[in-house]
Write an enzyme that holds these catalytic residues in place. Sequence first.
Site, PDB file in Angstrom:
ATOM      1  N   ARG A  20      21.120 -35.286   5.943  1.00 53.68           N
ATOM      2  CA  ARG A  20      20.210 -35.250   7.091  1.00 53.68           C
ATOM      3  C   ARG A  20      20.566 -36.387   8.040  1.00 53.68           C
ATOM      4  NH1 ARG A  20      14.968 -32.847   5.289  1.00 53.68           N
ATOM      5  NH2 ARG A  20      15.495 -31.974   3.273  1.00 53.68           N
ATOM      6  N   LYS A  51      17.474 -28.989  11.947  1.00 56.36           N
ATOM      7  CA  LYS A  51      16.293 -28.523  12.682  1.00 56.36           C
ATOM      8  C   LYS A  51      16.658 -28.230  14.144  1.00 56.36           C
ATOM      9  CE  LYS A  51      13.481 -28.650   9.214  1.00 56.36           C
ATOM     10  NZ  LYS A  51      13.437 -27.439   8.433  1.00 56.36           N
ATOM     11  N   HIS A  92      10.777 -29.931 -11.620  1.00 56.78           N
ATOM     12  CA  HIS A  92      11.827 -30.875 -11.993  1.00 56.78           C
ATOM     13  C   HIS A  92      12.302 -30.562 -13.405  1.00 56.78           C
ATOM     14  CE1 HIS A  92       9.958 -33.118  -8.593  1.00 56.78           C
ATOM     15  NE2 HIS A  92      11.247 -33.253  -8.309  1.00 56.78           N
ATOM     16  N   ASP A  93      13.293 -31.293 -13.831  1.00 54.40           N
ATOM     17  CA  ASP A  93      13.922 -31.057 -15.132  1.00 54.40           C
ATOM     18  C   ASP A  93      12.909 -30.719 -16.228  1.00 54.40           C
ATOM     19  OD1 ASP A  93      16.372 -31.855 -17.143  1.00 54.40           O
ATOM     20  OD2 ASP A  93      14.484 -32.690 -17.831  1.00 54.40           O
ATOM     21  N   ASN A 100      10.000 -29.480 -16.207  1.00 47.12           N
ATOM     22  CA  ASN A 100       9.372 -28.165 -16.068  1.00 47.12           C
ATOM     23  C   ASN A 100      10.349 -27.057 -16.460  1.00 47.12           C
ATOM     24  OD1 ASN A 100       8.518 -29.827 -13.217  1.00 47.12           O
ATOM     25  ND2 ASN A 100       6.922 -29.318 -14.678  1.00 47.12           N
ATOM     26  N   TYR A 101      11.589 -27.201 -16.022  1.00 49.81           N
ATOM     27  CA  TYR A 101      12.582 -26.176 -16.333  1.00 49.81           C
ATOM     28  C   TYR A 101      12.831 -26.141 -17.847  1.00 49.81           C
ATOM     29  CZ  TYR A 101      13.318 -27.267 -11.376  1.00 49.81           C
ATOM     30  OH  TYR A 101      13.129 -27.541 -10.045  1.00 49.81           O
ATOM     31  N   ASP A 148      18.612 -30.585 -15.725  1.00 52.10           N
ATOM     32  CA  ASP A 148      19.276 -31.008 -14.481  1.00 52.10           C
ATOM     33  C   ASP A 148      20.799 -31.003 -14.615  1.00 52.10           C
ATOM     34  OD1 ASP A 148      17.025 -31.397 -13.002  1.00 52.10           O
ATOM     35  OD2 ASP A 148      17.118 -33.582 -12.949  1.00 52.10           O
TER      36      ASP A 148
HETATM   37  C1  LIG Z   1      11.718 -46.108  -5.705  1.00 53.83           C
HETATM   38  C2  LIG Z   1      11.629 -44.598  -6.028  1.00 53.83           C
HETATM   39  C3  LIG Z   1      12.456 -43.822  -5.079  1.00 53.83           C
HETATM   40  C4  LIG Z   1      12.610 -42.424  -5.585  1.00 53.83           C
HETATM   41  C5  LIG Z   1      14.046 -42.024  -5.530  1.00 53.83           C
HETATM   42  C6  LIG Z   1      14.284 -40.755  -6.275  1.00 53.83           C
HETATM   43  C7  LIG Z   1      15.491 -40.936  -7.167  1.00 53.83           C
HETATM   44  C8  LIG Z   1      16.071 -39.657  -7.583  1.00 53.83           C
HETATM   45  C9  LIG Z   1      15.458 -39.195  -8.870  1.00 53.83           C
HETATM   46  C10 LIG Z   1      16.065 -37.926  -9.292  1.00 53.83           C
HETATM   47  C11 LIG Z   1      15.085 -37.163 -10.135  1.00 53.83           C
HETATM   48  C12 LIG Z   1      15.620 -35.860 -10.544  1.00 53.83           C
HETATM   49  C13 LIG Z   1      14.517 -34.967 -11.029  1.00 53.83           C
HETATM   50  C14 LIG Z   1      14.058 -35.271 -12.435  1.00 53.83           C
HETATM   51  C15 LIG Z   1      14.937 -33.523 -10.924  1.00 53.83           C
HETATM   52  O1  LIG Z   1      14.631 -32.739 -11.760  1.00 53.83           O
HETATM   53  S1  LIG Z   1      15.845 -33.019  -9.549  1.00 53.83           S
HETATM   54  C16 LIG Z   1      15.783 -31.255  -9.554  1.00 53.83           C
HETATM   55  C17 LIG Z   1      14.816 -30.777  -8.556  1.00 53.83           C
HETATM   56  N1  LIG Z   1      14.810 -29.348  -8.416  1.00 53.83           N
HETATM   57  C18 LIG Z   1      15.752 -28.679  -7.763  1.00 53.83           C
HETATM   58  O2  LIG Z   1      16.706 -29.195  -7.249  1.00 53.83           O
HETATM   59  C19 LIG Z   1      15.563 -27.184  -7.744  1.00 53.83           C
HETATM   60  C20 LIG Z   1      15.840 -26.543  -6.387  1.00 53.83           C
HETATM   61  N2  LIG Z   1      15.150 -27.211  -5.315  1.00 53.83           N
HETATM   62  C21 LIG Z   1      13.820 -27.115  -5.124  1.00 53.83           C
HETATM   63  O3  LIG Z   1      13.089 -26.456  -5.852  1.00 53.83           O
HETATM   64  C22 LIG Z   1      13.250 -27.900  -3.954  1.00 53.83           C
HETATM   65  O4  LIG Z   1      14.298 -28.271  -3.103  1.00 53.83           O
HETATM   66  C23 LIG Z   1      12.485 -29.166  -4.422  1.00 53.83           C
HETATM   67  C24 LIG Z   1      13.365 -30.071  -5.274  1.00 53.83           C
HETATM   68  C25 LIG Z   1      11.258 -28.761  -5.190  1.00 53.83           C
HETATM   69  C26 LIG Z   1      12.100 -29.974  -3.185  1.00 53.83           C
HETATM   70  O5  LIG Z   1      11.266 -29.156  -2.362  1.00 53.83           O
HETATM   71  P1  LIG Z   1      11.040 -29.516  -0.831  1.00 53.83           P
HETATM   72  O6  LIG Z   1      11.121 -30.988  -0.625  1.00 53.83           O
HETATM   73  O7  LIG Z   1       9.819 -28.834  -0.408  1.00 53.83           O
HETATM   74  O8  LIG Z   1      12.374 -28.955  -0.129  1.00 53.83           O
HETATM   75  P2  LIG Z   1      12.844 -27.441   0.074  1.00 53.83           P
HETATM   76  O9  LIG Z   1      11.709 -26.465  -0.076  1.00 53.83           O
HETATM   77  O10 LIG Z   1      14.043 -27.197  -0.772  1.00 53.83           O
HETATM   78  O11 LIG Z   1      13.269 -27.439   1.594  1.00 53.83           O
HETATM   79  C27 LIG Z   1      14.160 -28.352   2.144  1.00 53.83           C
HETATM   80  C28 LIG Z   1      13.828 -28.545   3.600  1.00 53.83           C
HETATM   81  O12 LIG Z   1      14.684 -29.534   4.122  1.00 53.83           O
HETATM   82  C29 LIG Z   1      15.329 -29.013   5.271  1.00 53.83           C
HETATM   83  N3  LIG Z   1      16.643 -29.619   5.411  1.00 53.83           N
HETATM   84  C30 LIG Z   1      17.638 -29.631   4.490  1.00 53.83           C
HETATM   85  N4  LIG Z   1      18.705 -30.297   4.963  1.00 53.83           N
HETATM   86  C31 LIG Z   1      18.390 -30.687   6.219  1.00 53.83           C
HETATM   87  C32 LIG Z   1      19.083 -31.386   7.245  1.00 53.83           C
HETATM   88  N5  LIG Z   1      20.346 -31.787   7.085  1.00 53.83           N
HETATM   89  N6  LIG Z   1      18.432 -31.618   8.425  1.00 53.83           N
HETATM   90  C33 LIG Z   1      17.168 -31.195   8.610  1.00 53.83           C
HETATM   91  N7  LIG Z   1      16.467 -30.517   7.659  1.00 53.83           N
HETATM   92  C34 LIG Z   1      17.073 -30.271   6.486  1.00 53.83           C
HETATM   93  C35 LIG Z   1      15.412 -27.531   5.015  1.00 53.83           C
HETATM   94  O13 LIG Z   1      15.637 -26.806   6.201  1.00 53.83           O
HETATM   95  C36 LIG Z   1      14.030 -27.301   4.425  1.00 53.83           C
HETATM   96  O14 LIG Z   1      13.082 -27.289   5.475  1.00 53.83           O
HETATM   97  P3  LIG Z   1      11.804 -26.291   5.449  1.00 53.83           P
HETATM   98  O15 LIG Z   1      12.326 -24.919   5.137  1.00 53.83           O
HETATM   99  O16 LIG Z   1      10.909 -26.816   4.366  1.00 53.83           O
HETATM  100  O17 LIG Z   1      11.250 -26.421   6.825  1.00 53.83           O
END
Ligand SMILES: CCCCCCCCCCCC[C@H](C)C(=O)SCCNC(=O)CCNC(=O)[C@H](O)C(C)(C)COP(=O)(O)OP(=O)(O)OC[C@H]1O[C@@H](n2cnc3c(N)ncnc32)[C@H](O)[C@@H]1OP(=O)(O)O
Length: 382
Positions: free
Chosen positions: A36, A58, A122-123, A125-126, A152
Amino acid sequence: MALAGVRVIELAGLAPAPFCGMILADFGASVIRVDRTKMAMNIDTQARGKRSVAINLKTAAGVSLLKKLCVQSDVVLEPYRKGVMEKLGLGPQELLKENPRLIYARLTGYGQNGPLALAAGHDINYLAISGLLSRLGRSTEKPYAPLNLVADFAGGGLSCALGIVLALLERTKSGKGQIVDASMVEGAAYVGSFVWKSHRIGMWNNPRGQNMLDSGAPFYDTYQTSDGKYMAVGAIESQFYKELLKGLELDSAELPEQMSFNDWPKLRHIFTERFASKTLAEWTRIFEGTDACVTPVLSFEEVSSHPHNQQRGSFIKDQSGEESPRPAPVLDRTPAEPCLKADPMVGEHTVEVLEEYGLKAEQIEQLLATGVVESHATKTKL
Ligand SMILES: CCCCCCCCCCCC[C@H](C)C(=O)SCCNC(=O)CCNC(=O)[C@H](O)C(C)(C)COP(=O)(O)OP(=O)(O)OC[C@H]1O[C@@H](n2cnc3c(N)ncnc32)[C@H](O)[C@@H]1OP(=O)(O)O
């Protein structure tokens, strides 16, 4: 490298898709991560060997630019909720129409259809929906997710990479691309095939945590040493179990039978007391060079200096000194050559990539000026 010449567009995601992209990059593919614009920070920690372009999806111009990149590539890897790409007009039907050789990989939790297809998750749940979580954890304790490794990464990123490589292989015969629908529920369940298919030999007849491989058996568990560290014991077969008893200086004649399920708590108690009587270093020396299947539980700080890992070069250091596992498996003629440079910054390669995909300097300038793309050259990192 095995995947040299393969062009991949990876849409930036959370953890599984970045891992999938990193595997492809490690084995030689050119992987471009689409980030992004206006990102405060980059949380992709699996970015080794990738390049980054920042595009604002967007905007109509951003979408048409992404389309251009995708149709000129071999693989698109998208990690969004079902329907997101279609809403942008970048669904597989559209892109495959323009490039019938395209491999369109969709890595999601629940797959592209079914009642959960639209749900966030997330992981954990899957893993739960795959059935596997119900089998993980110690007896009398609640189910336990082993980090986010199973859904994941094993069932998600790795399986998706396999799907992509299979589709690339098939394309050499048919000349056609295809859609890879990688569901982490199904990937995790598939990784768990052994658990499913070994039911019939009675391996999982007991409740969670009371079977041979789920910490039920005393000969397949970890034990604390006198210095508060742990040894891992995996002495399943009788000949290896004998070696374990020998190392522990226990006499089999005075012990219950190895496979006497009802005596496992008693046996575990005896092993626990024994292991608590010596340090990790002492047990390591005792079991080294034997077939007892007993090893020290190493920390991340210790693994790379373990003589075995050291000799094989199983861990690598990048130029910033960060250590990580070497790509696996090792291919004899065309091994992976992981990039040792720092991970890309968001938009670091925008201009370079757009030039490579045939955009003219004026077009790139226009996209930059209107904020459709962003460029952050390396020198701004300093
Ligand atoms: C200090 C703490 C900081 C935290 C940092 C976090 C550190 C990382 C931790 C990793 C944890 C990993 C965990 C345990 C996991 O299990 S990760 C696995 C997650 N699940 C998946 O990947 C499965 C497939 N994905 C999904 O189900 C969903 O993407 C999600 C993960 C539930 C997230 O949902 P959500 O945020 O609503 O996003 P989505 O519905 O996918 O829609 C994405 C929207 O973003 C937009 N987008 C994308 N790229 C761009 C871009 N370049 N420029 C502008 N916009 C962008 C898309 O168009 C989409 O927009 P819209 O359709 O919602 O309007």
